[in-house]
Design a protein around this motif. Structure first.
Motif, PDB file in Angstrom:
ATOM      1  N   CYS A 201       0.875  -1.277  -0.007  1.00 34.28           N
ATOM      2  CA  CYS A 201      -0.083  -0.142  -0.135  1.00 34.28           C
ATOM      3  C   CYS A 201       0.732   1.366  -0.002  1.00 34.28           C
ATOM      4  O   CYS A 201       1.867   1.163   0.814  1.00 34.28           O
ATOM      5  N   ARG A 202       0.699   2.419  -0.563  1.00 38.34           N
ATOM      6  CA  ARG A 202       1.248   3.603  -0.723  1.00 38.34           C
ATOM      7  C   ARG A 202       0.443   4.654   0.263  1.00 38.34           C
ATOM      8  O   ARG A 202      -0.566   4.955   0.228  1.00 38.34           O
ATOM      9  N   GLY A 203       1.255   5.109   1.376  1.00 38.32           N
ATOM     10  CA  GLY A 203       0.839   6.070   2.071  1.00 38.32           C
ATOM     11  C   GLY A 203       0.158   5.493   3.354  1.00 38.32           C
ATOM     12  O   GLY A 203      -0.314   4.195   3.519  1.00 38.32           O
ATOM     13  N   GLU A 204      -0.010   6.254   4.211  1.00 40.01           N
ATOM     14  CA  GLU A 204      -0.428   5.620   5.802  1.00 40.01           C
ATOM     15  C   GLU A 204      -1.814   5.391   5.751  1.00 40.01           C
ATOM     16  O   GLU A 204      -2.316   4.456   6.210  1.00 40.01           O
ATOM     17  N   VAL A 208      -3.511   1.817   6.440  1.00 44.51           N
ATOM     18  CA  VAL A 208      -4.431   1.504   7.678  1.00 44.51           C
ATOM     19  C   VAL A 208      -5.734   0.900   7.105  1.00 44.51           C
ATOM     20  O   VAL A 208      -6.345  -0.047   7.711  1.00 44.51           O
ATOM     21  N   ALA A 209      -6.151   1.460   5.875  1.00 44.32           N
ATOM     22  CA  ALA A 209      -7.306   0.721   5.193  1.00 44.32           C
ATOM     23  C   ALA A 209      -7.043  -0.785   4.834  1.00 44.32           C
ATOM     24  O   ALA A 209      -7.868  -1.787   5.164  1.00 44.32           O
ATOM     25  N   GLU A 214      -7.785  -6.655   5.793  1.00 40.05           N
ATOM     26  CA  GLU A 214      -7.527  -7.755   6.267  1.00 40.05           C
ATOM     27  C   GLU A 214      -8.177  -8.462   7.375  1.00 40.05           C
ATOM     28  O   GLU A 214      -8.327  -9.628   7.485  1.00 40.05           O
ATOM     29  N   MET A 215      -8.133  -7.673   8.463  1.00 37.77           N
ATOM     30  CA  MET A 215      -8.708  -8.060   9.809  1.00 37.77           C
ATOM     31  C   MET A 215     -10.207  -8.605   9.333  1.00 37.77           C
ATOM     32  O   MET A 215     -10.605  -9.419  10.028  1.00 37.77           O
ATOM     33  N   ILE A 216     -10.941  -7.678   8.717  1.00 35.55           N
ATOM     34  CA  ILE A 216     -12.353  -8.225   8.587  1.00 35.55           C
ATOM     35  C   ILE A 216     -12.412  -9.362   7.468  1.00 35.55           C
ATOM     36  O   ILE A 216     -13.427 -10.308   7.869  1.00 35.55           O
ATOM     37  N   ALA A 217     -11.619  -9.477   6.600  1.00 23.24           N
ATOM     38  CA  ALA A 217     -11.643 -10.728   5.829  1.00 23.24           C
ATOM     39  C   ALA A 217     -11.090 -12.058   6.760  1.00 23.24           C
ATOM     40  O   ALA A 217     -11.536 -13.027   6.240  1.00 23.24           O
ATOM     41  N   HIS A 218     -10.516 -11.720   7.682  1.00 21.28           N
ATOM     42  CA  HIS A 218     -10.124 -12.911   8.620  1.00 21.28           C
ATOM     43  C   HIS A 218     -11.016 -13.156   9.730  1.00 21.28           C
ATOM     44  O   HIS A 218     -10.696 -13.812  10.784  1.00 21.28           O
ATOM     45  N   GLN A 241      -8.362   4.180  15.335  1.00 20.63           N
ATOM     46  CA  GLN A 241      -9.397   4.780  14.952  1.00 20.63           C
ATOM     47  C   GLN A 241     -10.349   4.330  13.704  1.00 20.63           C
ATOM     48  O   GLN A 241     -11.548   4.200  13.771  1.00 20.63           O
ATOM     49  N   ILE A 242      -9.594   3.769  12.791  1.00 16.29           N
ATOM     50  CA  ILE A 242     -10.445   2.920  11.856  1.00 16.29           C
ATOM     51  C   ILE A 242     -11.308   1.696  12.348  1.00 16.29           C
ATOM     52  O   ILE A 242     -12.150   1.369  11.704  1.00 16.29           O
ATOM     53  N   ILE A 243     -10.689   1.215  13.196  1.00 16.50           N
ATOM     54  CA  ILE A 243     -11.408  -0.038  13.923  1.00 16.50           C
ATOM     55  C   ILE A 243     -12.465   0.387  14.477  1.00 16.50           C
ATOM     56  O   ILE A 243     -13.831  -0.066  14.536  1.00 16.50           O
TER      57      ILE A 243
END
Length: 277
Positions: A201-204, A208-209, A214-218, A241-243
């Motif tokens: 991924c490029r950029g923070e 994070v996204a 990946e967390m949701i997929a697993h 924050q995104i979680i």
């Protein structure tokens, strides 16, 4: 019976309230310098030495004697180690358990290969604590932790993989893209305890996204999360924050990486341990 929990220092857990706990340190080697993992290790100084060196670096695991000394006095021992695919810590702990039980008949030792490191190890350790506080037997605790380990996971996002290359863990070809033009590599601890690269991924924000996807997929559905960062609290905060946008009541803890995890994650990297449903 008295019990004790021991982990090698790759858990980044150097003290644990409410339990008889100890850690045994791993050591990071860079040319003529050695850095013993622990709460007083200067991570920035270690990282600077590793960056300045063009020679191979490496790590050494706790000895059998280190583990036996940590076990001392306990009737029941639960030991949690970094994945056996990256270190000999698990093998040393198993050998120590055999010697300890032979020298002290009737005592019991459970050695758990986390097949992971850092935050995922903390989840396993907390499971042990919860079981023992509820009066669960040694055998039932061991089974509960091994079952729980089937639904704990580790993701990582790295902006440099130089130490992994120097340590012979991944090929230089796979590592060259990380850090170029803000690109980060996202990977996971596989079911066999190896490092498995997933995507870049490029950029923070995209990193994070990508971690969250990946967390949701697993199978993440709002369970516990431990985030460890190597000198990058901002990225850890963004991950939290995104979680929380979807799971506002999730139990999330953030802490800095210790020596061993800093060695592999390198400056700017983060590790995310979490529960799946």
């Amino acid at each position: 019976m008295s019990y004790k929990i021991i982990a090698d220092s790759s858990s980044d857990l150097f003290a644990l309230d409410g339990a008889d706990y100890a850690f045994v340190p791993l050591t990071i080697h860079c040319e003529d310098k050695s850095f013993t993992d622990g709460p007083t290790l200067d991570i920035a100084a270690m990282n600077a030495a590793l960056k300045a060196s063009k020679k191979p670096s490496g790590t050494s695991c706790p000895s059998i004697g280190d583990w036996i000394e940590a076990f001392s006095g306990a009737e029941e021992v639960f030991a949690v180690t970094i994945t056996g695919s990256l270190s000999g810590s698990y093998a040393s702990a198993v050998a120590a358990a055999d010697q300890y039980c032979t020298a002290h008949p009737g005592r019991k030792v459970c050695v758990i290969d986390s097949l992971s490191t850092g935050p995922e190890m903390v989840l396993l350790i907390d499971k042990i604590v919860a079981c023992k506080r509820n009066g669960v037997s040694f055998e039932q605790t061991e089974q509960a932790v091994r079952d729980y380990a089937k639904r704990t996971h580790l993701l990582f996002a790295l902006q440099s993989m130089n130490n992994l290359v120097k340590n012979g863990r991944i090929s230089r070809a796979k590592a060259t893209i990380a850090g170029v033009l803000g690109i980060r590599a996202i990977g996971k601890a596989s079911e066999k305890g190896t490092l498995e690269m997933l995507k870049t991924c490029r950029g923070e924000n995209k990193t994070v996204a990508g971690l969250y996807e990946e967390m949701i997929a697993h199978g993440y559905t709002g369970g516990r999360v431990f985030i460890a960062h190597c000198l990058n609290p901002a990225l850890a905060d963004k991950t939290e924050q995104i979680i929380r946008k979807t799971f506002p009541n999730a139990e999330i803890a953030i802490r800095p990486t210790g020596g061993l995890c800093s060695y592999y994650a390198e400056e700017g990297g983060i590790l995310v341990g979490y529960e799946s449903n």
